[in-house]
Write an enzyme that holds these catalytic residues in place. Structure first.
Site, PDB file in Angstrom:
ATOM      1  N   ASP A  73       0.817  -1.212   0.000  1.00 22.10           N
ATOM      2  CA  ASP A  73       0.000   0.000   0.000  1.00 22.10           C
ATOM      3  C   ASP A  73       0.850   1.261   0.000  1.00 22.10           C
ATOM      4  OD1 ASP A  73       1.036  -0.157   2.577  1.00 22.10           O
ATOM      5  OD2 ASP A  73      -0.847  -0.717   3.509  1.00 22.10           O
ATOM      6  N   ASN A 149      -6.245  -2.080  14.815  1.00 18.09           N
ATOM      7  CA  ASN A 149      -7.675  -2.346  14.579  1.00 18.09           C
ATOM      8  C   ASN A 149      -7.869  -3.581  13.698  1.00 18.09           C
ATOM      9  OD1 ASN A 149      -6.793  -1.396  12.131  1.00 18.09           O
ATOM     10  ND2 ASN A 149      -8.430   0.091  11.832  1.00 18.09           N
TER      11      ASN A 149
HETATM   12  C1  GLP Z   1       0.208   0.639   8.434  1.00 19.59           C
HETATM   13  C2  GLP Z   1       0.344  -0.238   7.202  1.00 19.59           C
HETATM   14  C3  GLP Z   1       0.098  -1.677   7.533  1.00 19.59           C
HETATM   15  C4  GLP Z   1       0.889  -2.029   8.776  1.00 19.59           C
HETATM   16  C5  GLP Z   1       0.360  -1.265   9.931  1.00 19.59           C
HETATM   17  C6  GLP Z   1       1.009  -1.611  11.260  1.00 19.59           C
HETATM   18  O1  GLP Z   1      -1.088   1.065   8.627  1.00 19.59           O
HETATM   19  N1  GLP Z   1      -0.524   0.138   6.139  1.00 19.59           N
HETATM   20  O2  GLP Z   1       0.459  -2.471   6.418  1.00 19.59           O
HETATM   21  O3  GLP Z   1       0.817  -3.401   9.004  1.00 19.59           O
HETATM   22  O4  GLP Z   1       0.622   0.093   9.649  1.00 19.59           O
HETATM   23  O5  GLP Z   1       2.093  -0.795  11.502  1.00 19.59           O
HETATM   24  P1  GLP Z   1       3.211  -1.100  12.567  1.00 19.59           P
HETATM   25  O6  GLP Z   1       3.994  -2.231  12.028  1.00 19.59           O
HETATM   26  O7  GLP Z   1       4.013   0.167  12.620  1.00 19.59           O
HETATM   27  O8  GLP Z   1       2.530  -1.408  13.833  1.00 19.59           O
END
Ligand code: GLP
Length: 273
Positions: A73, A149
């Site tokens: 993404d 979430n």
């Molecule tokens: C973002 C990304 C996700 C990711 C999530 C969790 O929103 N779009 O793909 O898994 O964050 O992030 P973190 O790994 O910093 O907790």
């Protein structure tokens, strides 16, 4: 412990195990003269994995010359130089360190949804993104993190709440949920949307590795995969229906789940409608 769940002592051990799995796949394919198609994620969770991959490239001759990547993404609209850009993040954490030279990844083999595409061209861009994946034979291994979430990529719980079946969700532009705008520090940036692979896109990968680390993820890991069984309000729960999905998490993220047979009770029950 089932083979679909591995719990490592801490973040470093989880990252090392993830990198090992990626490296084994790349080496195996290189030996066979085949390319390796990786699906990549951003966020803090895979940072250690990327650091270890860079080390393997620098110190242990890991060869990325036949690796093709597709990121999950990116924010939209978002210039590549924006501090929140996933192009910038991926370059800094991984690509800039493993590019060029004989064993380096080729710039043309790196794919990230564009934050710069004009609104009218988004749909076409998303179709082309999926088409490119198909052309190279599909994703061999998709790395996935999990939002607090339960989102994967930017597939938010809200995107399923209206009854849209997960298998209809392909790469597309989405509105971010207020929880994500807060969690990802987007307040004040004006960023409210993203382009994300869909849940179905992720489910089409030949294998999926979901990483989660730290106490912040303990609740959602339990709610999604824990003893209560599958929670379809959490998009990540859909992954339990993937034949080759593996959860690789650390002790802190696993703190709330029953680590016995109850873990992943619902595995296998999600069917394509
Ligand atoms: C973002 C990304 C996700 C990711 C999530 C969790 O929103 N779009 O793909 O898994 O964050 O992030 P973190 O790994 O910093 O907790």
């Amino acid at each position: 412990m089932s083979d679909w769940l591995t719990i490592k002592s801490d973040y470093d051990a989880m990252s090392e195990a993830a990198a090992k799995q990626v490296a084994i796949l790349i080496r195996e394919n290189n030996r066979k003269g085949k390319s390796t198609v990786l699906g990549l994620a951003t966020g803090s969770t895979p940072t250690g994995l990327y650091k270890e991959l860079v080390r393997l490239y620098e110190e242990e001759q890991l060869d990325f010359s036949n690796v093709i990547t597709f990121n999950l993404d990116n924010y939209w609209p978002c210039d590549d130089a924006h501090e929140k850009s996933y192009v910038k993040e991926m370059n800094e954490k991984l690509f800039d360190h493993i590019i060029g030279g004989e064993r380096g990844i080729k710039r043309e083999n790196i794919h990230i949804p564009s934050g710069k595409v004009v609104e009218d061209a988004i749909e076409e861009h998303c179709i082309a993104y999926e088409e490119k994946m198909k052309q190279v034979g599909g994703i061999d291994l998709q790395i996935v993190g999990i939002g607090k979430n339960g989102h994967i990529g930017f597939n938010e719980p809200e995107h399923l709440a209206d009854g849209t079946p997960w298998y209809k969700l392909r790469t597309r532009k989405v509105d971010l949920s207020p929880a994500t705008i807060k969690a990802n520090g987007l307040d004040g940036t004006g960023i409210k949307s993203a382009i994300t692979m869909g849940i179905d896109t992720i489910m089409q990968a030949k294998s999926v590795l979901l990483l989660a680390s730290g106490p912040d993820k303990a609740q959602i890991i339990n709610e999604t995969f824990g003893a209560e069984g599958l929670n379809l309000k959490s998009p990540a729960g859909i992954l339990a229906g993937h034949e080759h999905c593996h959860l690789l998490i650390d002790e802190a993220a696993a703190a709330a789940i029953d680590k016995g047979e109850a873990a992943i009770k619902g595995k296998g029950v999600i069917a394509r409608g």
